[in-house]
Enzyme design. Structure first.
Site, short mmCIF file in Angstrom:
data_model
loop_
_atom_site.label_atom_id
_atom_site.label_comp_id
_atom_site.label_asym_id
_atom_site.label_seq_id
_atom_site.Cartn_x
_atom_site.Cartn_y
_atom_site.Cartn_z
N ASP A 117 44.46 40.23 40.80
CA ASP A 117 44.65 38.99 41.09
C ASP A 117 45.70 38.30 40.57
O ASP A 117 46.21 37.05 40.80
CB ASP A 117 43.40 38.33 40.04
CG ASP A 117 42.10 37.95 41.04
OD1 ASP A 117 42.40 37.75 42.03
OD2 ASP A 117 41.18 37.66 40.23
N LYS A 172 34.76 40.14 49.75
CA LYS A 172 35.78 41.25 49.42
C LYS A 172 35.29 42.82 49.89
O LYS A 172 36.20 43.41 50.30
CB LYS A 172 35.98 41.08 47.78
CG LYS A 172 36.74 39.77 47.61
CD LYS A 172 36.83 39.62 46.12
CE LYS A 172 37.49 37.94 45.95
NZ LYS A 172 36.87 37.43 44.55
N GLN A 224 35.16 38.35 38.52
CA GLN A 224 34.74 37.11 39.53
C GLN A 224 34.76 35.91 38.48
O GLN A 224 33.73 35.65 37.72
CB GLN A 224 33.73 37.31 40.27
CG GLN A 224 33.32 36.06 41.31
CD GLN A 224 34.54 36.31 42.43
OE1 GLN A 224 34.95 37.22 42.73
NE2 GLN A 224 34.88 34.88 42.66
#
Ligand code: NAD
Length: 282
Positions: free
Chosen positions: A121, A54, A98
């Protein structure tokens, strides 16, 4: 006839190039540099790899990314404090925690604490609810990428019969809703579904998100179907999908490989969502 390959890597590179240009334009007109902040708790090796990917993708697109590393035994309240700080930081446009999190931390509580406008997200219930009701929202990255891959085939989703195997909040449920919004007729299957093969064999579009290597073979596939393999399974140090690629490509019309299919699109959609959040909150 052999299936055509949906090249997620090439499609993804093309979209990333266009995102990079949009970021450049935003900066040139005095706008902010879009920034993603990732909270990484503990030292799960797979998470480390994802976060590194990322970071690299953000750097290449001209965006900022910042990783906040916290020890595996961090108390939940400390993570919530970080989120609160990032929610209030005008320079941060996207916040991502995460997953998976260590057992002392409740992922729902953590996700619910993120400002929905920064929830790149797309996991916050506000974004999930907006998706469910067909309102503008930050869409979850993997399903958003899957829709793009299907669109890239040039085949219509409209009117097709789509079957999704898997009902997780991050893949199965949202991709089912998105296919529905694109006018497909959708069936969601899961571990308790009976007659799975027969249901799948009727699908014009088959999306597989189970987490079991090579689970889907030709018995599940209709001639000419579009087969999207979301699975990522590490077997003998190799990445294997949920679909038996060698076998199914003899029967499907289109198929995504693993690696190089859905995976690269997920990060690309994260870039797109962060840019979207930065442009909205300028
Ligand atoms: P999950 O474990 O949350 O859900 C798996 C789903 O599969 C469940 O809904 C379960 O009911 C269903 N299932 C399990 N066994 C089944 C069976 N025998 N028959 C029918 N259904 C069955 O998984 P997830 O988070 O949705 O991820 C699924 C897979 O996709 C994993 O391999 C994961 O690594 C991968 N994934 C990939 C990306 C990407 O970017 N490519 C993103 C997210 C997840």
């Amino acid at each position: 006839m052999e299936a055509k390959i949906i090249d997620g890597k090439a499609i993804s590179n093309r979209i990333r190039e266009s995102i990079k240009q949009k970021v450049e334009e935003l900066k040139n007109k005095g706008g902010p540099t879009p920034e993603l902040d990732v909270i990484l708790v503990g030292d799960d090796p797979a998470s480390e790899v994802y976060v590194r990917h990322k970071e690299r993708a953000f750097r290449q697109a001209g965006m900022n990314s910042n990783v906040i590393r916290m020890d595996a035994d961090t108390h939940q309240d400390a993570v919530l404090e970080q989120i609160e700080r990032l929610n209030n930081d005008k320079n941060v446009h996207g916040i991502l925690v995460q997953l998976p999190l260590p057992p002392q931390i409740d992922p729902r509580l953590i996700i619910n604490a993120i400002d929905p406008k920064k929830d790149v997200d797309g996991f916050h219930p506000v974004n999930a609810g907006r998706l469910m009701t067909g309102q503008d929202c930050l869409e979850p990255c993997t399903p958003k990428g899957i829709i793009r891959l299907i669109q890239e085939t040039g085949e219509q989703i409209y009117g097709k019969y789509a079957v999704v195997i898997g009902r997780s909040n991050i893949v199965g449920k949202p991709i089912s809703l998105m296919l529905l919004q694109n006018d497909a007729t959708v069936t969601i299957c899961h571990s308790k579904t009976s007659g799975l093969e027969d249901i799948c064999r009727r699908a014009d579009i088959l999306v597989v998100a189970i987490g079991k290597p090579n689970f889907v073979d030709n018995r599940f596939v209709k001639d000419g179907a579009i087969v999207i393999d979301v699975g990522i399974n590490r077997v003998n140090n190799k990445l294997i999908g949920d679909v038996n690629f060698q076998e199914v490509k003899q029967k499907a019309g289109w198929i995504t490989p693993v690696p190089g299919g859905v995976g690269p699109m997920t990060i690309t959609m994260l870039l797109e969502n962060t840019l979207q959040a930065a442009m909205r909150n300028e």
